[in-house]
Design a protein around this motif. Structure first.
Motif, PDB file in Angstrom:
ATOM      1  N   LEU A 179       0.748  -1.303   0.184  1.00 22.87           N
ATOM      2  CA  LEU A 179      -0.076   0.076   0.067  1.00 22.87           C
ATOM      3  C   LEU A 179       0.911   1.226  -0.011  1.00 22.87           C
ATOM      4  O   LEU A 179       0.397   2.251  -0.634  1.00 22.87           O
ATOM      5  CB  LEU A 179      -0.761  -0.133   1.142  1.00 22.87           C
ATOM      6  CG  LEU A 179      -2.226  -0.877   1.161  1.00 22.87           C
ATOM      7  CD1 LEU A 179      -2.825  -0.850   2.659  1.00 22.87           C
ATOM      8  CD2 LEU A 179      -2.927  -0.829   0.125  1.00 22.87           C
ATOM      9  N   ALA A 180       1.903   1.251   0.847  1.00 22.13           N
ATOM     10  CA  ALA A 180       2.930   2.463   0.813  1.00 22.13           C
ATOM     11  C   ALA A 180       3.594   2.772  -0.593  1.00 22.13           C
ATOM     12  O   ALA A 180       3.482   3.824  -0.983  1.00 22.13           O
ATOM     13  CB  ALA A 180       3.747   2.195   1.968  1.00 22.13           C
ATOM     14  N   THR A 181       3.896   1.489  -1.278  1.00 21.45           N
ATOM     15  CA  THR A 181       4.369   1.747  -2.572  1.00 21.45           C
ATOM     16  C   THR A 181       3.586   2.423  -3.592  1.00 21.45           C
ATOM     17  O   THR A 181       3.899   3.350  -4.351  1.00 21.45           O
ATOM     18  CB  THR A 181       4.986   0.333  -3.175  1.00 21.45           C
ATOM     19  OG1 THR A 181       5.836  -0.290  -2.056  1.00 21.45           O
ATOM     20  CG2 THR A 181       5.449   0.384  -4.423  1.00 21.45           C
ATOM     21  N   LEU A 213      -2.737   3.764   3.805  1.00 25.48           N
ATOM     22  CA  LEU A 213      -1.856   2.934   4.066  1.00 25.48           C
ATOM     23  C   LEU A 213      -2.279   1.672   4.983  1.00 25.48           C
ATOM     24  O   LEU A 213      -1.462   0.961   5.395  1.00 25.48           O
ATOM     25  CB  LEU A 213      -0.540   3.672   4.630  1.00 25.48           C
ATOM     26  CG  LEU A 213       0.509   4.228   3.504  1.00 25.48           C
ATOM     27  CD1 LEU A 213       0.008   5.188   2.918  1.00 25.48           C
ATOM     28  CD2 LEU A 213       1.893   4.515   4.098  1.00 25.48           C
ATOM     29  N   GLY A 214      -3.507   1.704   5.222  1.00 22.73           N
ATOM     30  CA  GLY A 214      -4.105   0.753   6.073  1.00 22.73           C
ATOM     31  C   GLY A 214      -4.106   0.867   7.390  1.00 22.73           C
ATOM     32  O   GLY A 214      -3.392   1.822   8.063  1.00 22.73           O
ATOM     33  N   VAL A 218       6.014  16.275  -1.411  1.00 22.74           N
ATOM     34  CA  VAL A 218       5.839  14.855  -1.342  1.00 22.74           C
ATOM     35  C   VAL A 218       5.351  14.183  -0.024  1.00 22.74           C
ATOM     36  O   VAL A 218       4.460  13.690   0.149  1.00 22.74           O
ATOM     37  CB  VAL A 218       6.950  14.071  -2.231  1.00 22.74           C
ATOM     38  CG1 VAL A 218       6.814  12.554  -1.782  1.00 22.74           C
ATOM     39  CG2 VAL A 218       7.118  14.305  -3.383  1.00 22.74           C
ATOM     40  N   ALA A 219       6.211  14.904   1.107  1.00 24.01           N
ATOM     41  CA  ALA A 219       5.941  14.458   2.255  1.00 24.01           C
ATOM     42  C   ALA A 219       4.652  14.900   2.910  1.00 24.01           C
ATOM     43  O   ALA A 219       3.852  14.196   3.401  1.00 24.01           O
ATOM     44  CB  ALA A 219       6.811  14.995   3.285  1.00 24.01           C
ATOM     45  N   ASP A 220       4.244  16.087   2.636  1.00 24.92           N
ATOM     46  CA  ASP A 220       2.655  16.463   2.740  1.00 24.92           C
ATOM     47  C   ASP A 220       1.726  15.647   2.249  1.00 24.92           C
ATOM     48  O   ASP A 220       0.761  15.291   2.835  1.00 24.92           O
ATOM     49  CB  ASP A 220       2.732  17.925   2.637  1.00 24.92           C
ATOM     50  CG  ASP A 220       3.498  18.964   3.451  1.00 24.92           C
ATOM     51  OD1 ASP A 220       4.081  18.505   4.397  1.00 24.92           O
ATOM     52  OD2 ASP A 220       3.678  20.097   3.021  1.00 24.92           O
ATOM     53  N   ARG A 236      -2.285  10.967   2.767  1.00 22.63           N
ATOM     54  CA  ARG A 236      -2.606   9.553   2.740  1.00 22.63           C
ATOM     55  C   ARG A 236      -2.446   8.699   3.807  1.00 22.63           C
ATOM     56  O   ARG A 236      -3.674   8.047   3.755  1.00 22.63           O
ATOM     57  CB  ARG A 236      -1.952   9.320   1.519  1.00 22.63           C
ATOM     58  CG  ARG A 236      -2.389   9.926  -0.266  1.00 22.63           C
ATOM     59  CD  ARG A 236      -1.356   9.336  -1.114  1.00 22.63           C
ATOM     60  NE  ARG A 236      -1.981  10.142  -2.140  1.00 22.63           N
ATOM     61  CZ  ARG A 236      -2.370   9.679  -3.232  1.00 22.63           C
ATOM     62  NH1 ARG A 236      -2.558   8.295  -3.328  1.00 22.63           N
ATOM     63  NH2 ARG A 236      -2.728  10.476  -4.372  1.00 22.63           N
ATOM     64  N   VAL A 237      -1.564   8.965   4.540  1.00 21.59           N
ATOM     65  CA  VAL A 237      -1.300   8.058   5.848  1.00 21.59           C
ATOM     66  C   VAL A 237      -2.685   8.485   6.636  1.00 21.59           C
ATOM     67  O   VAL A 237      -3.476   7.337   7.346  1.00 21.59           O
ATOM     68  CB  VAL A 237      -0.339   8.417   6.630  1.00 21.59           C
ATOM     69  CG1 VAL A 237      -0.043   7.742   8.008  1.00 21.59           C
ATOM     70  CG2 VAL A 237       1.147   8.025   5.844  1.00 21.59           C
TER      71      VAL A 237
END
Length: 123
Positions: free
Chosen positions: A45-47, A95-96, A82-84, A89-90
């Motif tokens: 999921l992270a990928t 990411l579950g 990208v981090a934000d 999404r987290v």
């Protein structure tokens, strides 16, 4: 990630002109504990989530992106963007359930073996 952009300011020399940049993107997740399956995040999921975030920026002229209006899209600024976006999404569950333990992340953009930047943030 491949982008086009230009910079404003004498410090950037010839990079003030439109040019391309290519980055290898690494995202590191951190947290205080693992879940019952002994993981912090589901790597699959992270990928996918990181791929989607990077895809939103790839093959674009960032000078035309309203999200970066008035900003020099330096490697540091792009790492923060990208981090934000990954953080969003987290937080939204992308990411579950395992990712509920994620308390921070770091994004490193590698432009070459001697040029890279990392941006770290809390989730």
């Amino acid at each position: 990630m491949m982008v086009a952009h230009s910079f404003r300011g004498e410090v950037f020399g010839p990079a003030q002109q439109l040019h391309g940049a290519t980055f290898v993107v690494d995202v590191t997740f951190r947290g205080p504990a693992l879940d019952d399956d002994d993981i912090l995040v589901d790597i699959g999921l992270a990928t996918q989530q990181v791929h989607d975030v990077v895809g939103e920026l790839t093959y674009r002229n960032l000078d035309d992106d309203p999200a970066f209006e008035g900003v020099n899209t330096s490697t540091e600024v792009l790492a923060r963007a990208v981090a934000d976006r990954v953080c969003e999404r987290v937080r939204s569950g992308g990411l579950g359930a395992a990712a509920e333990q994620v308390t921070g992340l770091a994004v490193t953009l590698h432009e070459s073996h001697v040029a890279w930047a990392t941006y770290e943030r809390d989730v």
